[in-house]
Enzyme design. Structure first.
Site, PDB file in Angstrom:
ATOM      1  N   SER A  68       0.834  -1.193   0.000  1.00 13.67           N
ATOM      2  CA  SER A  68       0.000   0.000   0.000  1.00 13.67           C
ATOM      3  C   SER A  68       0.874   1.250   0.000  1.00 13.67           C
ATOM      4  O   SER A  68       1.758   1.414   0.836  1.00 13.67           O
ATOM      5  CB  SER A  68      -0.908   0.000   1.233  1.00 13.67           C
ATOM      6  N   GLY A  69       0.642   2.136  -0.971  1.00 15.09           N
ATOM      7  CA  GLY A  69       1.425   3.355  -1.087  1.00 15.09           C
ATOM      8  C   GLY A  69       2.574   3.253  -2.050  1.00 15.09           C
ATOM      9  O   GLY A  69       3.331   4.212  -2.222  1.00 15.09           O
ATOM     10  N   THR A  97      -1.928   1.872  -8.058  1.00 15.10           N
ATOM     11  CA  THR A  97      -3.093   2.449  -8.733  1.00 15.10           C
ATOM     12  C   THR A  97      -2.663   3.438  -9.805  1.00 15.10           C
ATOM     13  O   THR A  97      -3.209   3.439 -10.923  1.00 15.10           O
ATOM     14  CB  THR A  97      -4.000   3.134  -7.691  1.00 15.10           C
ATOM     15  N   ASN A 150      -1.088   4.853   3.258  1.00 12.17           N
ATOM     16  CA  ASN A 150      -1.456   5.418   1.966  1.00 12.17           C
ATOM     17  C   ASN A 150      -2.757   6.179   2.113  1.00 12.17           C
ATOM     18  O   ASN A 150      -3.692   5.714   2.773  1.00 12.17           O
ATOM     19  CB  ASN A 150      -1.602   4.289   0.927  1.00 12.17           C
ATOM     20  N   SER A 196      -5.596   4.091  -0.596  1.00  6.73           N
ATOM     21  CA  SER A 196      -5.280   2.673  -0.666  1.00  6.73           C
ATOM     22  C   SER A 196      -6.472   1.901  -1.219  1.00  6.73           C
ATOM     23  O   SER A 196      -7.605   2.070  -0.770  1.00  6.73           O
ATOM     24  CB  SER A 196      -4.930   2.144   0.732  1.00  6.73           C
ATOM     25  N   SER A 197      -6.223   1.058  -2.201  1.00  8.79           N
ATOM     26  CA  SER A 197      -7.271   0.202  -2.754  1.00  8.79           C
ATOM     27  C   SER A 197      -7.534  -0.928  -1.774  1.00  8.79           C
ATOM     28  O   SER A 197      -6.640  -1.701  -1.464  1.00  8.79           O
ATOM     29  CB  SER A 197      -6.843  -0.360  -4.115  1.00  8.79           C
ATOM     30  N   GLY A 237      -0.326  -6.000  -2.451  1.00  8.29           N
ATOM     31  CA  GLY A 237       0.951  -6.664  -2.227  1.00  8.29           C
ATOM     32  C   GLY A 237       0.966  -7.412  -0.905  1.00  8.29           C
ATOM     33  O   GLY A 237      -0.003  -7.417  -0.142  1.00  8.29           O
ATOM     34  N   GLU A 289       1.389  -8.280   2.801  1.00 10.09           N
ATOM     35  CA  GLU A 289       1.177  -7.432   3.966  1.00 10.09           C
ATOM     36  C   GLU A 289       1.567  -8.178   5.233  1.00 10.09           C
ATOM     37  O   GLU A 289       1.217  -9.354   5.410  1.00 10.09           O
ATOM     38  CB  GLU A 289      -0.286  -6.988   4.065  1.00 10.09           C
TER      39      GLU A 289
END
Length: 1571
Positions: free
Chosen positions: A222-223, A227, A273, A276-277, A501, A503
């Protein structure tokens, strides 16, 4: 050429070889990388090597501790540069600031040689664009290359055709404009600088030119910029294949504008992020034959539903909630919204706004995006109505209702939000309230409505909110797909996967588990792709690459998704049981995976578990796994929203089919996600993948900050370092001929002077240096792991020798020049110094003469001053010593007086203590005598209680006696209480009086002291006159009067003391009396309890006799031919206990008038003749004797186990299956458990296998036989039931009475399965090491095994199959052990057959999987070797007979057919149909293809199978299953019914008991023989 695919362990070996080869080249002076806890890796120079220790001088700056010379105890932190070391050497005066030793110590680092990597000193300062060009492909080299490029704003770097994108955290518009797109359009991959457009263009060109379906996988944490990277890819693909759409909207516009819509409803701010998705997305872009976009489809995965109801600070909920709260005023009024702080689902965090983001503008932009993707205004209205309804629903709170476990709406504010929610959803408010706080349960008899407590009502509210949002998100995705449109006829597809990704947080829940499961799947796909790239490179250069190995994480995937037995399967199973909790789920995992190498149980938690992923270990908290895995819709919620007047809301909840509504509503998110992931992997497997790994350089989201440790972790999670390890397994270093000669030409100057071409020159250099294993391609030199470092070391050695030669000449010239100049300077300096020394000598002599005079006068003055000081000190010291002597004499007299007083008090205390001790001894003696009297009385009472004829009279007496004792106890307690109160009051009075007397004495003493002091002062102050005598007489009179008063007070004190002693004595007597009464009371209570126990035992005895008589009468009625006539006669009646008296009203049984029922009560007559001994005590002795005998090896009698038959007969005789009498069965179970603790002893296990199976079957058949009998229903006591009555009633409709018998059966079944599993597992452990040796023939003797010429070859062949013979020996030992323990009898023989069948299945799995995973095993010669070993197993099955071997030989069908395929001749002439139908019908196409691709014929010289056969395998391999390996089945392959069917009738009456049992009269029933 073929690639050999092997497990990851072999790759680790290659990686270690690569590191070892690199380390061997490290010498003193080498530039290396070494680990640093802050910067991850630091470069330096080796200054010394001591074994495995490498001493390195670090380059660059480093903060160290320095101790300045002026203050050595002070530690100073300074920043030291390498230049400080140079200054310290050249300018010694600087040592006052920084000592040379400090500088050297600070820059010197000692590290292990295994943690040191060579550094490429000739690498370009700006890095390389493709990291496969690095001279040293290791972790610090990759990190340094990325850091160097990031400093230049080069955020993209290749690793082969994998793109690594480092997030710059700033806008770089020049990288993504139209001009840049034009540059990359049609450019060859790798021709231009790395870019995301190059990856998109490569996928597009591969689709157009080769007709392949392509996919681009974008991953990262994330980050990291996933995206944004996906957006850039979509823009570039739209630029390449854009066309005009219908009604003014193009397909590419709709695809691009779908991103902001999905971001608004699927993205949120997290800790890492701001956007974040919280879902995975796969965009499938479809192209027509001309390469224009013709359609698209979007698939989403695992939306984080829990975020709707629960967020943590400083995160935010989904963007759409905040966008709606910032909407125009008319929208806010329409939906009755307000500030985000006023909604429960939003105010759980203090973050409401994002920096640089205007929610009002984003709301309008989202509306415009919805228009572009084809969502109508009416549908948009419905969407935001649902969003607003969710916000209002979160503010509905509940309070406890008037009824138990009920709830109501808390207050008017909650009522308002409830009404607004119902208005927005257009449903009835009352129905909405009922759906939240009520549940309807439908039973066959009636419909039950129950209310929920406030906690469950809140859970119901949150479940409705999550379901609403999830259905809304799914509707949005479906709507976007429908609006964009899909081209079903398109064959050209490019898929863009934007997936979360790997985590690993401090707290990892179900979402992280699913995310990491996805990354494990993608990592496996990634590894396969990396190997494919390696193959393409080697094929292009036409080199041999057959020894590359494969990394597989299939064991982790099996741990998670394998069915049955995987974590997801266990989670689904736990969710389907209402009573399951996260603790039970965790314990189930601990038991299932306790031996799994990838599953770890933390020591300090009972619910956490750790999985060893490819990127590292992740600790998961299972607390919310069950709640988050459940994906069901509450029926009340479904009915409510289906009936909504809003068509949009009703469309989100279509009515369920009738059959589905009646079925279970449970649905698993984990299983559904696994299916989605499986579908995704199927799509990816049909496409050509392209990888983009996004990396986040820092956690503060700021530009120009590169955190090494953070980057390293992400490279591991993204699989980049794994790809590097894969490359190191092959040829990690590749150089063009020109680069190689330019760098290493100096190693062979004669080669460069010749006229050879570059390829030949490279070959000559490598041969000269003795390197082996390298490859020369068409344009490049391919070096094995560590060879580049070896060449660099030799190159450094050549350069070092040349440098030393130059330095030697330069040093000679400089030294000669310095010597001449120093000699001239020394001569001049000596003449000057000699004159200066003479002048200084004269001056020194003159000063010494003057110093002598000064010293003489000064010493005279010092001596006089010292004498006067000593004299004064002596006088002072004498004065102090005399005063000290006087004070010491005074203290001695004072201490003597105090000692006398202390001795007097101590002797008084000794006398008083002796008196107390004597008193206590007398009390103890009295208590002992009274206890003895009480025990005599107790024995008399016991003897009286044994008289069965006077039972009722004894009970009445006992009840009266108990009442009397109870009355006496209460009276004594009351008296003791009154006595204690009186005693307390008296003691208080005495203490007050004593205190008053003490106060008076103290006052008198103080007065005497004052008078004496006054007299003394008066005497001292009075002048020496004639009146001195009268004054002394007057003082004497005062002293006498005071003395008399003191004597009077002393007399009063003595009298008071005597009174206090008398009171104390009275108190002691009262206390002793009280203790005696207390002991009597305790003895009486104990005696009462014992009598009550005796009465209870007698009642049990009577009850047992009644039950036994009743059973005997029933059996007599069933056997008698006149039973029909007897049914009309009066029946036996047993008087039941009543709650009033708790005893039998009439102890005699009313008998029928028929003489047949009058059974002689000989047993009672015998009991009267026996000694009066407790029935329970004798029963306990018999049980102990049985347990003692059972714990020994009793052997077998007539092929039947003695222990099992004896236990069965004893249990039946003692009626031990009654609820009150199960202790003996529990003890037998414990005895069996303790006997099988030693798991390695198959002898003991076989013995207990026979006994437990026999006992289980005897009980099982007795239960069935009793159930089949049609006995007349009897009236039974509620607290006891016989074995036969319980079994018959249990089978005919009373499951409670037979429940415990079935429980006993389950216990025995569990032990039987445990013993069976232990025998099987012991045999597996014994043969497992041998199986690894049996799959591959020894290299030295394999040829002799196949050729088989002469007697020597026969001896060699016999040596080769020694491992197989060891397996046969283990099987024979197991069979011998079972036969030695009489296991050949019926049931155990059936179990042993099952053991050998599973063992042969295990051998089949192990050999077959090893064959598929090891290329060296897939050869003709090895097939002959395995075939010979299988013949040994076949012979064993024949010798063991069908009785024990069964179908064990058939279990080896996979390995037999695989070996048969290896050893057949003329394989090219065999068709695929012949192979699949005749030769290998059991093997799947994928397994056959695997064998054919790994096959190498070492006997006939053909190194591969005919290509036509391999092609035919590939054409049919599409229908193959996902895995070609076999799974070992460790389940229990039988049931109790299977064992029962295999066994005939067992006769237990003629079993001879052991001598210890035979001699005991309590086991006389075992000596009776069947007629």
């Amino acid at each position: 050429m073929e690639m050999l695919l092997l497990p990851s362990g072999r790759l680790d070996i290659e990686w270690v070889k690569y590191l070892q080869a690199a380390l061997d080249s490290i010498i003193v002076g080498s530039h290396v990388w070494f680990e640093d806890p802050v910067l991850a890796w630091i470069d330096g120079e080796v200054i010394r090597i001591n074994g495995n220790e490498v001493h390195v001088i670090a380059n660059g700056k480093k903060y160290i501790a320095i101790h300045p010379p002026s203050h050595p105890q002070v530690e100073e932190i300074r920043e030291i540069d390498i230049s400080d070391l140079i200054d310290a050497v050249l300018h010694p005066q600087t040592r006052s600031q920084t000592r040379l030793e400090d500088v050297i110590a600070s820059l010197q680092v000692v590290s292990n040689i295994s943690k040191v990597f060579p550094k490429d000193t000739e690498a370009p300062p700006g890095g390389v664009d493709d990291m496969t060009k690095l001279s040293y492909l290791h972790e610090p080299g990759v990190l340094q290359n990325l850091a160097a490029r990031y400093e230049l704003n080069e955020i993209y770097t290749y690793t082969g055709n994998i793109l690594i994108a480092v997030n710059p955290f700033q806008r770089l518009p020049h990288l993504y404009d139209t001009h840049m797109m034009e540059q990359y359009k049609g450019a060859t991959f790798g021709e231009l600088s790395p870019h995301v457009f190059a990856v998109g263009d490569a996928a597009y060109r591969a689709m157009i030119n080769e007709g392949k379906r392509n996919s681009i996988l974008v991953s990262g944490e994330s980050g990291a910029g996933k995206t944004e990277t996906t957006k850039m890819l979509m823009r570039y693909l739209a630029y390449l294949g854009g066309r005009s759409g219908v009604e003014g909207r193009t397909v590419e516009q709709q695809v691009l504008e779908s991103n902001p819509v999905l971001e608004a409803f699927g993205n949120a701010k997290t800790v890492r992020n701001n956007n974040s998705s919280r879902f995975g997305k796969f965009v499938e872009i479809q192209f027509d034959k001309s390469g224009r976009i013709s359609g698209a489809a979007i698939r989403t995965y695992l939306l984080e539903r829990s975020r709707v109801c629960q967020i943590s600070d400083p995160e935010r909920n989904y963007h759409c909630f905040y966008l709606l709260c910032a909407a125009p005023l008319e929208d806010i009024e329409r939906y009755k919204l307000g500030s985000p702080k006023s909604f429960h689902y939003l105010n759980q965090s203090n973050c409401y706004e994002l920096d640089g983001v205007n929610d009002s503008h984003e709301y309008l932009a989202t509306r415009r995006a919805m228009d572009i993707v084809g969502i109508s205004d009416q549908e948009q209205e419905g969407i935001f109505r649902v969003v607003a309804a969710i916000l209002h629903l979160g503010n509905v709170n509940f309070a406890k209702g008037q009824e138990i476990d009920s709830s109501v709406i808390k207050d008017e504010k909650s009522r308002f939000h409830l009404n607004v929610t119902s208005e927005l959803l257009r449903c009835d408010a009352k129905n909405l309230e009922d759906a939240l706080i009520k549940r309807v349960m439908v039973t066959p008899e009636e419909i039950i409505t129950r209310t929920l407590d406030p906690e469950n009502a809140v859970s119901s509210r949150d479940a409705l909110a999550k379901t609403l949002y999830s259905r809304l998100f799914d509707w949005l995705v479906d709507k976007i797909n429908v609006s964009i449109g899909q081209d079903s006829s398109s064959k050209s597809i490019i898929g863009v996967l934007d997936i979360y990704g790997f985590e690993s947080f401090k707290c990892n829940s179900f979402e992280q588990f699913c995310i990491n499961f996805t990354n494990e799947k993608l990592q496996q796909h990634f590894n396969q792709h990396v190997f494919k790239m390696e193959q393409e490179e080697y094929t292009k250069e036409e080199i041999n690459w057959s020894y590359i190995e494969f990394v597989d994480n299939q064991d982790v995937l099996d741990l998670i998704e394998k069915k049955p037995g995987g974590i997801i399967a266990l989670l689904d199973e736990a969710c389907m049981f209402p009573k399951s909790t996260h603790e039970t789920f965790a314990q189930k995992m601990y038991q299932t995976f306790k031996t799994h190498k990838r599953f770890i149980k933390p020591k300090l938690s009972s619910t956490d578990f750790t999985i060893s992923h490819y990127a590292g270990e992740v600790n998961y908290q299972a607390n919310q796994f069950l709640d988050k895995n459940k994906d069901y819709v509450v029926a009340e919620h479904q009915d409510l929203l289906t009936a909504s007047n809003c068509s949009f809301v009703a469309g989100l909840f279509p009515p369920l089919p009738e059959e589905s509504s009646k079925s279970s509503k449970f649905s698993s998110i984990g299983s559904r996600f696994k299916l989605q992931l499986h579908s995704l992997m199927e799509i990816l497997n049909t496409t050509e993948p392209h990888y983009i790994r996004c990396v986040k350089p820092n956690n503060i989201l700021k530009p120009a900050i590169f955190e090494n440790l953070n980057i390293i972790q992400q490279l591991r999670c993204g699989g980049v370092l794994e790809a590097i390890r894969i490359s190191c397994a092959g040829y990690p270093t590749r150089r063009t001929f020109y680069e190689f000669l330019n760098r290493f030409g100096l190693l062979a100057p004669e080669v460069l002077e010749g006229n050879s071409d570059d390829k030949v020159a490279c070959q000559m250099i490598l041969d000269k240096k003795g390197l082996i294993g390298y490859q020369i391609g068409k344009s490049k030199v391919f070096l094995r792991a560590g060879q580049m470092a070896e060449l660099d070391a030799r190159r450094a050695e050549v350069l070092g020798n040349a440098a030393r030669t130059i330095q030697r000449q330069i040093h000679t010239y400089i030294a000669r020049k310095e010597f001449i100049s120093l000699r001239e300077a020394a001569i001049n300096l000596q003449s000057y110094l000699r004159g200066n020394v003479s002048r200084k000598l004269y001056e020194q002599l003159r000063r010494e003469a003057a110093a002598l005079k000064i010293e003489k006068n000064f010493r005279l003055y010092i001596a006089r001053k010292s004498y006067l000081r000593v004299k004064s000190s002596a006088i002072t010291l004498q004065t102090g010593l005399r005063a000290m002597t006087a004070r010491k004499e005074f203290r001695f007299q004072k201490q003597t007086k105090a000692t006398t007083i202390i001795q007097a008090h101590w002797r008084c205390h000794q006398a008083h203590s002796y008196y107390k001790h004597l008193q206590k001894a007398i009390i103890v003696s009295q208590c002992g005598w009274r206890c003895r009297v009480a025990r005599r009385e107790l024995r008399k009472l016991k003897m009286a209680a044994r008289e069965t004829g006077a039972l009722k009279e004894a009970k009445d007496k006992l009840e009266k006696h108990v009442e009397e004792l109870t009355w006496r106890l209460q009276l004594e307690k009351r008296l003791r209480t009154d006595l204690e109160e009186a005693k307390t009051q008296e003691i208080a009075k005495l203490q007050d009086a004593l205190h008053d007397m003490q106060v008076q004495i103290e006052e008198a003493k103080s007065m005497v002291v004052k008078e004496r002091e006054a007299a003394r002062k008066a005497i001292e102050e009075a002048p020496p006159v004639i009146k001195e005598m009268p004054v002394m007489v007057q003082d004497t009179e005062k002293i006498n009067s005071l003395s008399a008063e003191v004597e009077k007070l002393r007399a009063q004190l003595v009298s008071e003391t005597q009174m206090a002693d008398k009171e104390k004595q009275a108190y002691v007597v009262a206390q002793a009396t009280n203790e005696q009464l207390t002991k009597k009371l305790a003895d009486a209570e104990k005696r009462t309890d014992q009598l009550q126990d005796s009465v209870q035992r007698l009642e049990d005895k009577v009850s047992n006799l009644e039950s036994e008589n009743q059973v005997l009468r029933q059996q007599t009625l069933a056997i008698s031919p006149t039973a029909k006539a007897l049914t009309a006669r009066p029946k036996t009646t047993i008087i039941q206990r009543t709650p009033e008296n708790g005893n039998v009203q009439d102890g005699d049984v009313k008998k029928a008038s028929d003489s047949i029922l009058a059974l002689p009560n000989s047993r009672e007559a015998e009991n009267e003749d026996r000694p009066q001994k407790s029935l329970n005590e004798k029963q306990q002795e018999n049980q102990d004797l049985l347990i003692k005998c059972v714990s020994q090896d009793l052997g077998f009698s007539g092929g039947r186990p003695v222990a099992a038959c004896m236990i069965y007969r004893c249990l039946i005789q003692w009626r031990s299956f009654e609820v009150e009498r199960t202790s003996i069965f529990d003890r037998i179970i414990q005895t069996i458990g303790s006997a099988i603790e030693v798991q390695e002893n198959n002898d003991v296990l076989s013995y207990w296998l026979s006994n437990s199976s026999t006992l289980l079957l005897l009980l099982q058949r007795t239960l069935k036989a009793s159930g089949a009998a049609s006995l007349t229903p009897q009236r039974r006591r509620s607290t006891s039931a016989s074995l036969f009555g319980r079994m018959s009633q249990g089978l005919r409709g009373s499951p409670q009475s037979a429940g415990f018998s079935f429980l006993n059966g389950r216990q025995l079944t569990a032990f039987l399965e445990k013993i069976y599993g232990m025998i099987r597992d012991n045999l597996k452990k014994e043969i497992s090491p041998l199986l690894g040796l049996c799959i591959q023939a020894p290299r030295m003797s394999r040829a002799s095994l196949v050729k088989g010429r002469s007697q020597a070859n026969a001896v060699a062949q016999q040596a080769l199959i020694a491992h197989w013979q060891s397996i046969v020996k283990s099987l024979n030992n197991c069979l011998k052990t079972t036969r030695a323990n009489y296991v050949s009898w019926e049931v155990p023989a059936f179990l042993v057959k099952k053991v050998f069948i599973q063992i042969f299945s295990f051998i089949n799995v192990q050999l077959f999987n090893s064959l598929l995973l090891r290329r060296e095993c897939c050869s003709f010669s090895n097939g002959e070797y395995v075939k010979a070993g299988l013949a040994e197993l076949e012979q064993w099955c024949h010798d063991a007979t069908e009785e024990f071997a069964g179908s064990a030989w058939d279990e080896l069908k996979h390995i037999r057919q695989a070996v048969g395929f290896l050893v057949i001749h003329q394989k090219p002439k065999k068709t695929l149909k012949e192979i699949t139908n005749d030769l290998c019908p059991v093997l799947s196409i994928q397994q056959l293809y695997r064998i054919s691709t790994m096959y190498w014929d070492d006997k006939y010289g053909t190194h591969s199978v005919i290509s036509r056969m391999r092609v035919m395998m590939m054409e049919d391999s599409n229908n193959a299953v996902s895995s070609f390996l076999l799974d070992d089945d460790s389940s229990i392959p039988f049931t109790v019914d299977d064992i029962s069917k295999s066994m005939q009738q067992v006769e237990v009456s003629d079993i001879d008991p052991p001598p210890l049992i035979r001699e005991n009269s309590g086991f006389s029933f075992l000596l009776q023989r069947a007629e």
